[in-house]
Design an enzyme around this catalytic site. Sequence first.
Site, PDB file in Angstrom:
ATOM      1  N   HIS A  13       0.875  -1.185   0.000  1.00  0.00           N
ATOM      2  CA  HIS A  13       0.000   0.000   0.000  1.00  0.00           C
ATOM      3  C   HIS A  13       0.911   1.234   0.000  1.00  0.00           C
ATOM      4  CE1 HIS A  13      -3.657  -2.373   0.594  1.00  0.00           C
ATOM      5  NE2 HIS A  13      -2.877  -3.155   1.342  1.00  0.00           N
ATOM      6  N   GLY A  37      -5.008   1.336   5.968  1.00  0.00           N
ATOM      7  CA  GLY A  37      -5.521   1.330   7.335  1.00  0.00           C
ATOM      8  C   GLY A  37      -6.715   2.236   7.527  1.00  0.00           C
ATOM      9  N   GLU A  42      -8.971   1.593  10.074  1.00  0.00           N
ATOM     10  CA  GLU A  42     -10.087   0.873  10.693  1.00  0.00           C
ATOM     11  C   GLU A  42     -10.400   1.359  12.107  1.00  0.00           C
ATOM     12  OE1 GLU A  42      -8.353  -2.255   7.805  1.00  0.00           O
ATOM     13  OE2 GLU A  42      -7.581  -0.641   9.060  1.00  0.00           O
ATOM     14  N   TYR A  44     -11.377  -2.589  -2.362  1.00  0.00           N
ATOM     15  CA  TYR A  44     -12.032  -3.669  -1.622  1.00  0.00           C
ATOM     16  C   TYR A  44     -13.442  -3.927  -2.148  1.00  0.00           C
ATOM     17  CZ  TYR A  44      -9.314  -4.926   2.624  1.00  0.00           C
ATOM     18  OH  TYR A  44      -8.422  -5.447   3.515  1.00  0.00           O
ATOM     19  N   ARG A  97     -15.483  -6.487   6.217  1.00  0.00           N
ATOM     20  CA  ARG A  97     -15.218  -5.167   5.647  1.00  0.00           C
ATOM     21  C   ARG A  97     -15.484  -5.122   4.139  1.00  0.00           C
ATOM     22  NH1 ARG A  97      -9.150  -4.894   7.408  1.00  0.00           N
ATOM     23  NH2 ARG A  97      -9.461  -7.117   6.982  1.00  0.00           N
ATOM     24  N   HIS A 100      -8.374 -10.116  -1.837  1.00  0.00           N
ATOM     25  CA  HIS A 100      -8.169 -10.149  -0.388  1.00  0.00           C
ATOM     26  C   HIS A 100      -9.134 -11.171   0.203  1.00  0.00           C
ATOM     27  CE1 HIS A 100      -8.207  -8.427   3.810  1.00  0.00           C
ATOM     28  NE2 HIS A 100      -9.449  -8.885   3.740  1.00  0.00           N
ATOM     29  N   ARG A 123      -3.868 -17.065   6.602  1.00  0.00           N
ATOM     30  CA  ARG A 123      -4.611 -16.444   7.710  1.00  0.00           C
ATOM     31  C   ARG A 123      -5.044 -17.470   8.758  1.00  0.00           C
ATOM     32  NH1 ARG A 123      -7.081 -11.584   7.942  1.00  0.00           N
ATOM     33  NH2 ARG A 123      -6.958 -11.231   5.681  1.00  0.00           N
ATOM     34  N   ASP A 181       2.252  -7.017   2.176  1.00  0.00           N
ATOM     35  CA  ASP A 181       1.145  -6.159   2.615  1.00  0.00           C
ATOM     36  C   ASP A 181       1.710  -4.922   3.318  1.00  0.00           C
ATOM     37  OD1 ASP A 181      -1.522  -5.484   2.652  1.00  0.00           O
ATOM     38  OD2 ASP A 181      -2.066  -6.796   4.315  1.00  0.00           O
ATOM     39  N   SER A 195      -2.647  -1.759   7.348  1.00  0.00           N
ATOM     40  CA  SER A 195      -2.857  -2.002   8.773  1.00  0.00           C
ATOM     41  C   SER A 195      -2.962  -3.509   8.994  1.00  0.00           C
ATOM     42  CB  SER A 195      -4.141  -1.327   9.252  1.00  0.00           C
ATOM     43  OG  SER A 195      -5.264  -1.872   8.576  1.00  0.00           O
TER      44      SER A 195
END
Length: 388
Positions: free
Chosen positions: A65, A70, A72, A132, A165, A197, A229, A287, A291
């Site tokens: 990025h 971020g 959030e 996103y 999100r 994502h 993840r 990444d 964030s």
Amino acid sequence: MSLTLIKNAEVYCPEPLGRVNVLLAGGKIAAIGADLELHGTALPLTVIDAEGLLLVPGFVDPLVHINGGGGEGGFHTRTPAMRLQDASIAGVTTVISALGTDATTRTLTDMLAKACALETEGLSSYCYTGSYELPARTITGSVRDDIILIDKFIGVGEVAIADHRSSQPTATELAKLAADAHVGGMLAGKSGITFVHVGDGADQLGLIEQAVAQHDVRLRQFYPTHINRSRALLEHGIRLAQQGMTIDFTTSTNPELLALGEISAAESLREALAAGVADTQLSFSSDGHASLPEFDASGRLVGLQVGRIASLHEAAQEALALGVPLPSVLRAISGNAARTLGLGQKGKISVGADADLVLTSHDFAIRHVWARGRQLVQDGECIVHSHF
């Protein structure tokens, strides 16, 4: 034009070439040979004696990025933009940028301007159009047109699935996005990849499978990230990688995320290879400057840290310590992302390729870095910095 001759290095391209000399000229690899020498040239010549060092391709990071991410936790948690030296000191010579959760205060035009700035300063930089959410954010009003008309846009992403999100897209919406990017890529001679994502939702990669099953799109059009993840997501990703999709492991992490079930990128690479996945189907991304949010069971933010580009190099060192062969590690941090994203002059050491190179010690500590033939790191220190 100046020339650089790197002598006596053990060269991995990523397969081992042995101890050979490599000549850089005009931002490209001009020649490779065991007995390669230059005599009587009128051009400025720098000779590097790389005895005892490894020469490997510059690292390609498919998710950074670059203009920050971020947010959030509110405006004060917007993460900072990257600088040239954040990448170069870690051996990263090519970055691909995306918008994250916030596509309102972070914009495609700002990201594009930052990519152009980094290119001027010395890095190769590309971007994904979109964001996103769906409908995708664009500059021209069309994902297809963005990819065709804007040189730095090579695909679309990082569209979010299986995440609270995300905009909760349907399989049909995801398929239409992938088809639009694919056609744009065909017409522009680019990959037209759909970079995805993947959150911690129960559906995992199911939406991609639905899109492929219900529509005329293919697994290879999708490039999902954050596959380490969780254990369940890693196993799901391995199954799809065995069917030909490239999957991406995130190297930025922290003890809290690992305690919640995330698996390190290095360990994920080792396990995927042990499961029989070809080493051409696995990549790492940092990444960087995103964030790293931690949410409780109710979706409330309880912690947030910043992704680090340097984690890509650190994960490579960890993978080597776990016994992953060096060529497989190099594919994960360089060649596989370059191939999947259609960057044919990146991620390899061959005559005519871009002169993106890293000299390391045998423990993979970074000593020197060149990007398009220009030296950015010398003896472990940055010698080129961002303008500010």
